[in-house]
Design an enzyme around this catalytic site. Structure first.
Site, short mmCIF file in Angstrom:
data_model
loop_
_atom_site.label_atom_id
_atom_site.label_comp_id
_atom_site.label_asym_id
_atom_site.label_seq_id
_atom_site.Cartn_x
_atom_site.Cartn_y
_atom_site.Cartn_z
N ASN A 196 0.85 -1.30 0.19
CA ASN A 196 -0.04 0.09 -0.03
C ASN A 196 0.95 1.33 -0.17
O ASN A 196 1.67 1.40 0.92
CB ASN A 196 -0.81 0.13 1.19
N HIS A 237 0.70 6.22 2.01
CA HIS A 237 1.61 7.07 2.92
C HIS A 237 2.56 7.85 2.17
O HIS A 237 3.29 8.72 2.88
CB HIS A 237 1.95 6.42 4.36
N HIS A 287 -5.56 3.62 -1.85
CA HIS A 287 -7.04 4.10 -1.27
C HIS A 287 -7.23 5.40 -1.91
O HIS A 287 -6.64 6.61 -1.01
CB HIS A 287 -7.19 3.92 0.30
N ARG A 325 -9.36 8.13 -0.95
CA ARG A 325 -10.50 8.82 0.08
C ARG A 325 -11.36 9.94 -0.35
O ARG A 325 -10.97 10.57 -1.22
CB ARG A 325 -9.81 9.16 1.30
N ARG A 334 -7.17 12.75 1.28
CA ARG A 334 -6.15 13.11 2.19
C ARG A 334 -4.54 12.63 1.82
O ARG A 334 -3.55 12.94 2.45
CB ARG A 334 -6.14 12.57 3.71
N GLU A 345 -8.56 0.63 -3.34
CA GLU A 345 -9.36 0.58 -2.20
C GLU A 345 -10.46 1.91 -2.28
O GLU A 345 -10.04 2.88 -2.57
CB GLU A 345 -8.64 0.59 -0.81
N THR A 379 -8.51 3.39 8.75
CA THR A 379 -9.65 2.51 8.89
C THR A 379 -9.80 1.82 10.01
O THR A 379 -9.09 1.10 10.60
CB THR A 379 -9.86 1.68 7.70
N GLU A 416 -11.20 -9.36 2.81
CA GLU A 416 -10.07 -9.13 3.32
C GLU A 416 -10.18 -8.98 4.93
O GLU A 416 -11.00 -8.02 5.41
CB GLU A 416 -9.45 -7.87 2.75
N HIS A 471 -4.15 -4.65 7.79
CA HIS A 471 -4.13 -3.51 8.59
C HIS A 471 -3.34 -3.57 9.89
O HIS A 471 -3.40 -4.58 10.89
CB HIS A 471 -5.45 -3.22 9.10
#
Length: 244
Positions: free
Chosen positions: A7, A10, A43, A45, A49, A70, A101, A151, A194
């Site tokens: 992922n 970030h 993801h 959003r 963000r 995502e 999340t 998931e 996660h």
């Protein structure tokens, strides 16, 4: 083989903190591919963000690895997914005020809505995944509405480990094991993710029904010290050792 999806959200978080073009999530995706990642997760959003629409455009145009997109179950996100038709879409719960999340989708409580929402995505050739907890009713509802993948949310397990609450952690791990067994028995492919780190990944990777782990924040954080290539290779090594 247990797959690793990296992922890159970030990387975009760091970029957006200063409003510069760097670090570039696409560059991170290419490094991840060379380091042995099996897929890229991003993801988009509602509040943008971290990952932006332009990031998704770039990933779809330039990525050789499968993209796991995502998204929340909103009309806007459905239209973006239908326009791009990524390899996979993972439907996640989303609250604007949350830091990350916080739990899984309530599939059982929103079965009709989610069934209607995922049908066009499935028809467009996207592999639909639902990000859920390990509760049996959520797993059974996911199978009923036609998801290909679930998931399992590993955040509670990781938090309990960090807090040293080992008895509760072990109970959560056992619930994840049973959830994976149930999902597999219903014909669902099982993924998990996660909060996973070097310290917490092995017991999850050892669950035989799990086919893929999606890991992001820890790998990006660790890359500050070891580089992204080194962080991914070490995670892959620990996953393979646990599965062996």
């Amino acid at each position: 083989m247990l797959r690793l999806g990296v992922n890159i959200d970030h990387v975009a978080t760091i970029r957006n903190a200063r409003g510069t073009p760097w670090p570039d999530p696409m560059r991170a995706a290419r490094i991840a591919e060379k380091a042995g990642a099996d897929g890229i997760t991003a993801h988009l959003r509602e509040d943008r963000r971290h990952i932006s629409d332009a990031d998704i455009d770039a990933l779809m145009a330039g990525l050789d690895l499968p993209l796991n997109f995502e998204m929340a179950a909103t009309p806007e996100m459905q239209q973006i997914a239908l326009r791009h038709r990524p390899h996979a879409v993972c439907i996640v719960p989303e609250k604007r005020e949350e830091r990350t999340t916080e739990g899984g989708l309530d599939v059982a409580g929103n079965e009709a809505m989610l069934a209607e929402f995922i049908a066009p995505l499935r028809d467009a050739g996207c592999r639909v995944s639902l990000f859920i907890g390990h509760e049996p009713d959520q797993i059974r509802a996911s199978a009923r509405i036609g998801a290909a993948v679930v998931e399992l949310h590993t955040g509670a397990y990781c938090d309990l480990d960090t807090e040293g609450r080992h008895a509760e952690r072990d109970a959560e791990l056992e619930a994840l094991r049973k959830g994976a067994e149930l999902a597999d028995s219903l014909g669902l492919e099982v993924h998990a993710g996660h909060g996973l780190t070097y310290d917490t990944v092995a017991p999850i990777a050892a669950i035989p029904q799990i086919k893929e782990l999606n890991i992001g924040h820890f790998l990006i954080a660790e890359s500050v010290f070891t580089g992204l290539d080194g962080a991914i290779r070490e995670m892959h090594r620990r996953m393979a050792a646990a599965r062996a």
